[in-house]
Structures are given as C-alpha cells and as structure tokens.
Design an enzyme around this catalytic site. Structure first.
Site, PDB file in Angstrom:
ATOM      1  N   SER A 276       3.316 -65.425  -6.201  1.00 47.97           N
ATOM      2  CA  SER A 276       2.577 -64.360  -5.525  1.00 47.97           C
ATOM      3  C   SER A 276       2.250 -64.752  -4.091  1.00 47.97           C
ATOM      4  O   SER A 276       3.144 -65.047  -3.304  1.00 47.97           O
ATOM      5  CB  SER A 276       1.324 -64.017  -6.344  1.00 47.97           C
ATOM      6  OG  SER A 276       0.754 -62.812  -5.905  1.00 47.97           O
ATOM      7  N   LYS A 280       4.629 -66.544  -1.077  1.00 52.39           N
ATOM      8  CA  LYS A 280       4.731 -66.300   0.365  1.00 52.39           C
ATOM      9  C   LYS A 280       4.509 -67.607   1.117  1.00 52.39           C
ATOM     10  O   LYS A 280       5.191 -67.913   2.103  1.00 52.39           O
ATOM     11  CB  LYS A 280       3.680 -65.278   0.813  1.00 52.39           C
ATOM     12  CG  LYS A 280       3.653 -63.951   0.088  1.00 52.39           C
ATOM     13  CD  LYS A 280       2.583 -63.039   0.680  1.00 52.39           C
ATOM     14  CE  LYS A 280       2.002 -62.063  -0.325  1.00 52.39           C
ATOM     15  NZ  LYS A 280       2.959 -61.183  -0.955  1.00 52.39           N
ATOM     16  N   TRP A 369       4.943 -53.204  -7.682  1.00 49.18           N
ATOM     17  CA  TRP A 369       4.058 -53.428  -6.532  1.00 49.18           C
ATOM     18  C   TRP A 369       4.664 -54.433  -5.563  1.00 49.18           C
ATOM     19  O   TRP A 369       4.540 -54.314  -4.352  1.00 49.18           O
ATOM     20  CB  TRP A 369       2.704 -53.909  -7.038  1.00 49.18           C
ATOM     21  CG  TRP A 369       1.670 -54.231  -6.002  1.00 49.18           C
ATOM     22  CD1 TRP A 369       1.134 -55.456  -5.751  1.00 49.18           C
ATOM     23  CD2 TRP A 369       1.018 -53.328  -5.113  1.00 49.18           C
ATOM     24  NE1 TRP A 369       0.200 -55.379  -4.750  1.00 49.18           N
ATOM     25  CE2 TRP A 369       0.098 -54.075  -4.336  1.00 49.18           C
ATOM     26  CE3 TRP A 369       1.114 -51.946  -4.888  1.00 49.18           C
ATOM     27  CZ2 TRP A 369      -0.709 -53.506  -3.368  1.00 49.18           C
ATOM     28  CZ3 TRP A 369       0.303 -51.378  -3.915  1.00 49.18           C
ATOM     29  CH2 TRP A 369      -0.590 -52.156  -3.164  1.00 49.18           C
ATOM     30  N   HIS A 421       4.525 -59.506 -12.969  1.00 50.27           N
ATOM     31  CA  HIS A 421       4.280 -60.330 -11.794  1.00 50.27           C
ATOM     32  C   HIS A 421       4.043 -61.780 -12.182  1.00 50.27           C
ATOM     33  O   HIS A 421       3.159 -62.086 -12.972  1.00 50.27           O
ATOM     34  CB  HIS A 421       3.052 -59.774 -11.059  1.00 50.27           C
ATOM     35  CG  HIS A 421       2.799 -60.405  -9.730  1.00 50.27           C
ATOM     36  ND1 HIS A 421       3.601 -60.175  -8.637  1.00 50.27           N
ATOM     37  CD2 HIS A 421       1.817 -61.234  -9.306  1.00 50.27           C
ATOM     38  CE1 HIS A 421       3.125 -60.829  -7.593  1.00 50.27           C
ATOM     39  NE2 HIS A 421       2.045 -61.490  -7.977  1.00 50.27           N
TER      40      HIS A 421
END
Length: 439
Positions: A276, A280, A369, A421
């Site tokens: 998540s 990044k 998402w 996710h």
C-alpha cells in the site's frame, strides 16, 4: 508522446475472502465508495476518458533517448528530479551524525537453524531521538554474505516477529499521535515458518517499523525525521520538500548504509518489499537509491504504481486532500488535484526508474480503489526503458486475469492475485520464486 485511449468495461472477479494466516494482509472486498473526501470516485472504464502520458524516452530538450547510456546519464536523472520537485519532495543526503549499534550481534533461534541480529540506526549525533531498529534473521549455516529481503512494515519489530520473544520491545504510534507499547501486528506478521521460508533458501529477511522513521499522521513531521531538518524559522516543509513517503524512503537508505558494512549481508543483493503506502515508498526508494537490487511492491496504487492520469479509483484529488494523505507527498503535488494531465510525472516514469533492476508489481482483482489495471498499463508504458537493456516486461500481452502468473517472472513483472488490497499467503510463493530468479 505516448497516447492511450481506454474504452470498454473492466471485468473483475469478485472474491470476498478473509485470510488469517501469516502474511495474510488483504482487506476483504466491500462495496466501493462512490464519494471519498467529498470527491466522486470513478469505477467505470468507459468514463476513464483519454489522456496523454509524458514520453519516458524523450529528454527535456526534446531529443529522443535511444540507448541505455543516455537513459542512465541524462533522462533518468531528469525524471528523478521531477519526482523530487513535484510529487515526493527533495530529501537530505546521508547525515554526518549517522551511527549504528548492533545490540544483538547474533542469537541462535528456532532450534539453531536461524540467527537473529538486531541493530539500532541513529540518524543524528543525539542518540536519544530519531532512530530506528532493524530486525534481521539470517540462515545459520552459511559461510559467505547472503542476499536479504527487507520489509518496510506497518508494525513494530516485536509485533511482527510473533514466535520470537527475544525481539526488542518497541513502541507504536496511535491515531491520536501518541506513543504506546507495541501491540498486535496491524497487518501481517513474521512467524517461524515465514522466516524459515527465506533462510532455508539462503536468504536473510529483515523488517523495519516505518513509524520509527516518522509517524504516519498529518503532524507526524513534528515528531519524525522531517522535523529535525526544518530550517530556522521554518514550521512546515516547503512546497518541494519531502513528504512522509520520502522520509520513510530516506530511512530505508540509512538501513542500506548499515547493510553495506555488515559482513554477513551481501549489500549488492538487497530486495525491498512493502504494501500500500509502503509499496509507494519502496518504489520511490528503489527509484531514488540504486543500491537496492530489487523492488517488490504490493498494491501501490495512486501515487505509486497506478497511472495518475487514468481517472479510475483513487486519484490525485482524493490522495492529496487535506483531510487525507497530503502530508505523504510534497505539497506541490496537490497542485494537480484538479488537472491530472498537468503533472509532469506519472507512474510509468516511476516504474521505469527501477530499470534495469528487477521489479515485481503485485495487485488484486477486487482492489479497484488501487486500480490494478492502471498498474498493468504503467508497466506497459515503462516497457520501452526495459527494452533498452534487452529486458522483458509485459510487452504486448493482454491484461492477465487474477491468479495468472504468466507475466510475474519477467524482470519487469506483474501479478494480480484473486482478492483484495495487500498480500495473501500464495503471493509469498511468487515473491520467493522471483527472488530466487533475480536476487
């Protein structure tokens, strides 16, 4: 310019599964929100619209890049500076006061099959604050430096290592900005079997709690490393200065500073893994610091592996809204909240910065998402840079269905599990095989 026109309807396989095993770190699927932070969310491929991606192989002077030497010496540095200026923010160099304390020099654990090592990295000369702990597990039966997989984790080391009472008890930050004793792991854990998954194959595995570097909330910079670097009279980071993601990335580079002097670790073969917002982070870390050999990112989404110009799922406006995660980025990035196409950078450029090193992008079918299709398209658009090095990425392949690992083991790999996710246990089999192939 690389022009993409996207039409059609996204077909996804909905799988609502809750995983309670070690490394099970997915969020169960739920109806996607139609509005976030007062901003509508698009989940319709037909409404993505048209967009033009910056050409990753065109220099700022308009000349085309046709060889790997020009990429490495000219275009790559240009793109790094663009990300520093407009998305993640500039970060300071290695600090002069950096020091290390190996307070656990090597303790046999798990019936003597594994060696545990613990290190405190002090970022400043004042060792009372601004420091982080690295927890390392090494194969016991080795006579030479070993490669390492470094996890940036949401939980303190003592919470992650559930089967090892000898790990130093840490602290964690709560949602109110207070330090509390380390509790149960927020996402995932490292059990004996998980550790031995790597050590039995000749790899070390390590974890760092991201909150050691800087806490993850709006005013976290006051307590984290960014606050230490504020200039006299400065109360907040400047528009082009580091957000929290760059702070966490900076901390990972300080971990590499230590690994380079640890004779048990092969510092030229260190892989990064994160989930998540920490996906990044590891993407940006690997892009900025080429000492890291490999990056494995899980569901990096908007601001990471998914194209920002593609208005699907979370977008720049959602992410940089002041009620959400604007603090994770340079304030400059918020300027593109109303015009995604105006940003001088996009995810394919971030992905391309990892070349020629191996990168595995892992997503999930129900994680709309985070736009798993947008991550695939970023890999496709970054492929020309890997081509310069004669390395394979997705090429002209179709977007694979969930569970299809046909594109996972390329130097620029892509894999989408059936689920939401984060990671599921089977992802770690993919990761280990990827590590075996390239690390």
């Amino acid at each position: 310019m690389y022009r993409t026109i996207l039409k059609g309807v996204l077909l996804v396989s909905i799988c609502v599964t809750t995983y309670n095993q070690a490394y099970s770190q997915t969020t169960p699927a739920k109806p996607p929100a139609a509005v976030v932070a007062g901003i509508p969310v698009n989940y319709d491929e037909a409404k993505v619209g048209t967009y033009t991606l910056p050409d990753v192989l065109t220099l700022s002077n308009g000349k085309k890049v046709t060889d790997k030497q020009t990429w490495m010496s000219q275009r790559r540095p240009e793109i790094v500076k663009l990300f520093e200026e407009y998305q993640f923010g500039e970060m300071p160099p290695k600090p002069a006061g950096l020091s290390f304390n190996v307070f656990d020099k090597g303790t046999p654990v798990f019936n003597g099959e594994v060696i545990r090592k613990q290190v405190t990295v002090y970022f400043t000369k004042d060792t009372s604050d601004h420091k982080m702990d690295i927890l390392i597990y090494l194969p016991a039966k080795t006579t030479k430096p070993v490669p390492l997989v470094l996890l940036l984790s949401f939980s303190p080391n003592s919470s992650m290592a559930v089967d090892d009472a000898g790990v130093k008890k840490g602290f964690q930050w709560d949602k109110n900005g207070k330090k509390t004793p380390a509790g149960k792991a927020t996402l995932g854990r490292l059990g004996k079997e998980d550790i031995e998954r790597f050590t039995a194959n000749g790899y070390a595995i390590a974890t760092i709690y991201y909150g050691d570097i800087e806490p993850d909330f709006k005013l976290g910079y006051k307590y984290g490393i960014r606050g230490y670097y504020l200039k006299p009279g400065q109360t907040v980071p400047a528009d082009n200065e580091w957000g929290a993601i760059s702070a966490w990335a900076w901390g990972l580079s300080r971990a590499m500073d230590y690994l380079e002097i640890d004779k048990q670790i092969d510092a030229k073969r260190v892989a990064l893994q994160g989930i998540s917002r920490l996906a990044k982070t590891v993407l940006w870390t690997g892009a900025h610091d080429t000492r890291f050999k490999m990056v494995i990112e899980s569901c990096a989404g908007e601001g990471g592996g998914a194209l920002s110009r593609r208005n699907f799922g979370e977008n720049i406006a959602h992410m940089t809204d002041t009620s959400r995660y604007y603090y994770q980025f340079a304030p400059n990035w918020h300027k593109y909240a109303n015009d995604f196409n105006a940003s001088p950078v996009d995810a394919h450029m971030l992905v391309a910065l990892i070349a020629p090193r191996p990168l595995l992008m892992q997503t999930g079918t129900t994680d709309l998402w985070s736009d798993p299709h947008g991550e695939f398209l970023a890999a496709v658009a970054a492929q020309p840079v890997y081509n310069l090095f004669g390395l394979q990425g997705p090429g002209n392949a179709q977007w694979p269905q969930g569970g299809d690992a046909s594109l996972a083991y390329n130097p620029l790999g892509y894999y989408m599990h059936i689920g939401g996710h984060g990671t599921i246990p089977s992802d770690w089999d993919i990761y280990l095989n990827y590590v075996k192939k390239y690390l």
